[in-house]
Design an enzyme around this catalytic site. Structure first.
Site, PDB file in Angstrom:
ATOM      1  N   TYR A  98       0.824  -1.222   0.000  1.00  0.00           N
ATOM      2  CA  TYR A  98       0.000   0.000   0.000  1.00  0.00           C
ATOM      3  C   TYR A  98       0.855   1.269   0.000  1.00  0.00           C
ATOM      4  CZ  TYR A  98      -4.338  -2.526   0.201  1.00  0.00           C
ATOM      5  OH  TYR A  98      -5.397  -3.323  -0.135  1.00  0.00           O
ATOM      6  N   GLU A 140      -8.697  -7.703   4.165  1.00  0.00           N
ATOM      7  CA  GLU A 140      -7.854  -8.690   3.480  1.00  0.00           C
ATOM      8  C   GLU A 140      -7.205  -9.641   4.491  1.00  0.00           C
ATOM      9  OE1 GLU A 140      -5.511  -6.070   0.910  1.00  0.00           O
ATOM     10  OE2 GLU A 140      -7.364  -5.498  -0.119  1.00  0.00           O
TER      11      GLU A 140
HETATM   12  C1  HEM Z   1      -7.707  -4.282  -8.422  1.00  0.00           C
HETATM   13  C2  HEM Z   1      -8.542  -0.335  -5.742  1.00  0.00           C
HETATM   14  C3  HEM Z   1      -4.261  -0.889  -3.527  1.00  0.00           C
HETATM   15  C4  HEM Z   1      -3.145  -4.316  -6.741  1.00  0.00           C
HETATM   16  C5  HEM Z   1      -8.313  -3.182  -7.843  1.00  0.00           C
HETATM   17  C6  HEM Z   1      -9.614  -2.690  -8.210  1.00  0.00           C
HETATM   18  C7  HEM Z   1      -9.836  -1.575  -7.475  1.00  0.00           C
HETATM   19  C8  HEM Z   1      -8.680  -1.368  -6.637  1.00  0.00           C
HETATM   20  C9  HEM Z   1     -11.069  -0.700  -7.508  1.00  0.00           C
HETATM   21  C10 HEM Z   1     -10.560  -3.311  -9.241  1.00  0.00           C
HETATM   22  C11 HEM Z   1     -11.444  -4.298  -8.524  1.00  0.00           C
HETATM   23  C12 HEM Z   1     -12.410  -4.942  -9.462  1.00  0.00           C
HETATM   24  O1  HEM Z   1     -12.069  -5.949 -10.050  1.00  0.00           O
HETATM   25  O2  HEM Z   1     -13.519  -4.442  -9.615  1.00  0.00           O
HETATM   26  C13 HEM Z   1      -7.460  -0.170  -4.900  1.00  0.00           C
HETATM   27  C14 HEM Z   1      -7.359   0.881  -3.909  1.00  0.00           C
HETATM   28  C15 HEM Z   1      -6.156   0.733  -3.268  1.00  0.00           C
HETATM   29  C16 HEM Z   1      -5.508  -0.408  -3.884  1.00  0.00           C
HETATM   30  C17 HEM Z   1      -8.419   1.921  -3.669  1.00  0.00           C
HETATM   31  C18 HEM Z   1      -5.543   1.543  -2.171  1.00  0.00           C
HETATM   32  C19 HEM Z   1      -6.214   2.213  -1.250  1.00  0.00           C
HETATM   33  C20 HEM Z   1      -3.581  -1.882  -4.204  1.00  0.00           C
HETATM   34  C21 HEM Z   1      -2.245  -2.315  -3.895  1.00  0.00           C
HETATM   35  C22 HEM Z   1      -1.908  -3.254  -4.825  1.00  0.00           C
HETATM   36  C23 HEM Z   1      -3.051  -3.431  -5.700  1.00  0.00           C
HETATM   37  C24 HEM Z   1      -1.394  -1.825  -2.745  1.00  0.00           C
HETATM   38  C25 HEM Z   1      -0.595  -3.993  -4.986  1.00  0.00           C
HETATM   39  C26 HEM Z   1       0.472  -3.420  -5.498  1.00  0.00           C
HETATM   40  C27 HEM Z   1      -4.281  -4.592  -7.477  1.00  0.00           C
HETATM   41  C28 HEM Z   1      -4.337  -5.569  -8.555  1.00  0.00           C
HETATM   42  C29 HEM Z   1      -5.655  -5.559  -9.033  1.00  0.00           C
HETATM   43  C30 HEM Z   1      -6.374  -4.585  -8.246  1.00  0.00           C
HETATM   44  C31 HEM Z   1      -3.179  -6.426  -9.052  1.00  0.00           C
HETATM   45  C32 HEM Z   1      -6.219  -6.366 -10.219  1.00  0.00           C
HETATM   46  C33 HEM Z   1      -5.911  -5.572 -11.445  1.00  0.00           C
HETATM   47  C34 HEM Z   1      -6.291  -6.211 -12.746  1.00  0.00           C
HETATM   48  O3  HEM Z   1      -6.648  -7.385 -12.788  1.00  0.00           O
HETATM   49  O4  HEM Z   1      -6.204  -5.496 -13.735  1.00  0.00           O
HETATM   50  N1  HEM Z   1      -7.765  -2.373  -6.891  1.00  0.00           N
HETATM   51  N2  HEM Z   1      -6.323  -0.922  -4.863  1.00  0.00           N
HETATM   52  N3  HEM Z   1      -4.045  -2.583  -5.292  1.00  0.00           N
HETATM   53  N4  HEM Z   1      -5.515  -4.024  -7.326  1.00  0.00           N
HETATM   54 FE1  HEM Z   1      -5.931  -2.525  -6.038  1.00  0.00          FE
END
Ligand code: HEM
Length: 393
Positions: A98, A140
């Protein structure tokens, strides 16, 4: 809770951040992947970066979260967070990551807003970010703790691969080592991580499509996406006996096994979680009232048709309706209606929980019709395949 210092600042800057957030998330991902290319190896989807879906999903979630905090400073938007947390845990996201996202997101905000990114604005939006991050980390942690093992991925061997509907394939996997298997809930998905020809690993989430109760098998049914990266690999390169990496099962839109009546409305490949739900009801000898509504372009497109019809046949209290855009040559006994799904004239069981899965325009239309027919919005649940763009819209 958002502090009294930050709340007016967030409120005042919501319109400008809302307007710029699409550009900001683009800059954020470009900056993060330039500095940390390893995040594209087996974690972020290259396809969702290319088509912009992930940028939109992230932007939509931040805007929804900040609006919620301004309007209801004492609570968090649980359903927004829950969906993200389930996606994150299926990919193995860890708390220390994060900070990485924070650094590149706020570098992008500073670059995009220029002088408008004052210390006060940055401090207020940092608070929003960390409220969101802390809430996600907490959910998580709970989800990881519910698993039967502490692995993100474990090896699974393909035991059969069968064509099931136009361009659809059903893959059955058994554990390839002695990692304890988490029992999945009907409606859940797993991430599959596969190595591609250029050496990079990519993952996708696919709903489990068969019985998930009392089994250690994982069964996925996927539709070939010619423009994608993972489904072409699975359909063309994966052979029986091959071992792939699968995550534990996640997904918050699940069927509670002993509630009241349910309505399942699906379109196209969106039928996979409903096929799993029906099969799980069969395996537990359920006598629940179930109304299954399904829509397809033509009968031959229907993935899992035989499995779903067999389940409907075995359940004592189930009714099925089918809509086809073109009914020419359709099996007569299916009694398919021609056109898009239409709830008028259909009696929805009172107090039913409704589960939707299919393309967004389909879910929006059916949700509106269901609400007009008296179903409480809180009883309607939807599952989106790929990044959730409902909020972004
Ligand atoms: C997917 C938000 C932090 C990695 C997502 C999605 C959202 C989101 C809205 C799409 C969910 C869906 O499938 O509808 C956030 C927010 C964060 C955060 C608001 C921080 C407050 C992180 C962190 C990581 C991360 C720290 C790791 C480096 C991912 C990955 C996906 C994802 C790998 C799937 C992307 C894909 O398949 O294209 N996240 N995220 N996220 N997030 Fe986060």
């Amino acid at each position: 809770m958002l502090s009294e210092t930050s709340r007016p600042v967030v409120q005042a800057t919501l319109p400008v951040i809302g307007e710029r957030i699409g550009e900001i998330t683009k800059k954020f991902y470009a900056g993060m992947f330039a500095a940390r290319p390893e995040l594209l190896d087996g974690m972020f989807s290259r396809a969702n970066q290319k088509n912009g879906a992930q940028q939109q999903a992230l932007a939509g979630s931040i805007a929804a979260f900040a609006s919620h905090l301004v309007e209801h400073p004492d609570s968090l938007p649980e359903s927004v967070l829950s969906r993200i947390a389930h996606k994150h845990t299926s990919l193995g996201i860890q708390p220390d990551q994060y900070q990485i996202v924070f650094d590149y997101l706020f570098a992008a905000i500073a670059e995009d807003l220029g002088d408008a990114a004052t210390d006060e604005v940055v401090a207020a939006w940092s608070e929003v970010y960390w409220l969101m991050a802390d809430a996600l980390v907490k959910i998580e942690k709970g989800l990881y703790a519910e698993q039967a093992n502490d692995r993100i991925y474990s090896p699974w061997k393909l035991t059969s691969k069968q064509s099931s509907g136009l361009d659809c394939m059903t893959f059955r996997f058994e554990p390839a080592d002695d990692t304890a298997v988490t029992v999945a809930k009907p409606g859940q998905f797993v991430s599959i991580r596969v190595p591609l020809a250029d050496g990079l690993r990519q993952c996708r989430q696919y709903s489990l499509s068969d019985n998930v109760e009392s089994t250690t098998e994982r069964v996925l049914t996927t539709k070939l996406d010619e423009g994608g990266e993972v489904s072409p690999f699975m359909h063309r390169n994966l052979e029986v006996g091959d071992v792939v990496e699968l995550s534990n099962p996640y997904g918050d839109i699940t069927l509670d096994m002993d509630g009241g009546p349910i309505v399942i409305a699906t379109a196209g490949i969106g039928c996979t979680p409903s096929a799993s739900a029906l099969q799980s009801l069969v395996s537990t000898g359920s006598d629940r009232q179930v109304l299954v509504l399904h829509a397809e372009a033509v009968e031959s497109n229907w993935a899992l048709k035989d499995q779903m019809l067999a389940a409907v046949e075995q359940l004592p209290n189930v009714e099925m309706r089918l809509w086809l855009e073109d009914t020419t040559g359709t099996t007569e006994s299916l009694q398919a209606a021609e056109g898009f799904m239409n709830l008028s004239g259909i009696e929805l069981p009172e107090d039913a929980r409704m589960y939707l899965c299919g393309p967004l325009p389909f879910m929006r239309a059916v949700r509106s019709q269901a609400i007009a027919a008296g179903v409480a919005p809180t009883n309607i649940h939807y599952e989106v395949f790929g990044p959730d763009l409902w909020l972004a819209a």
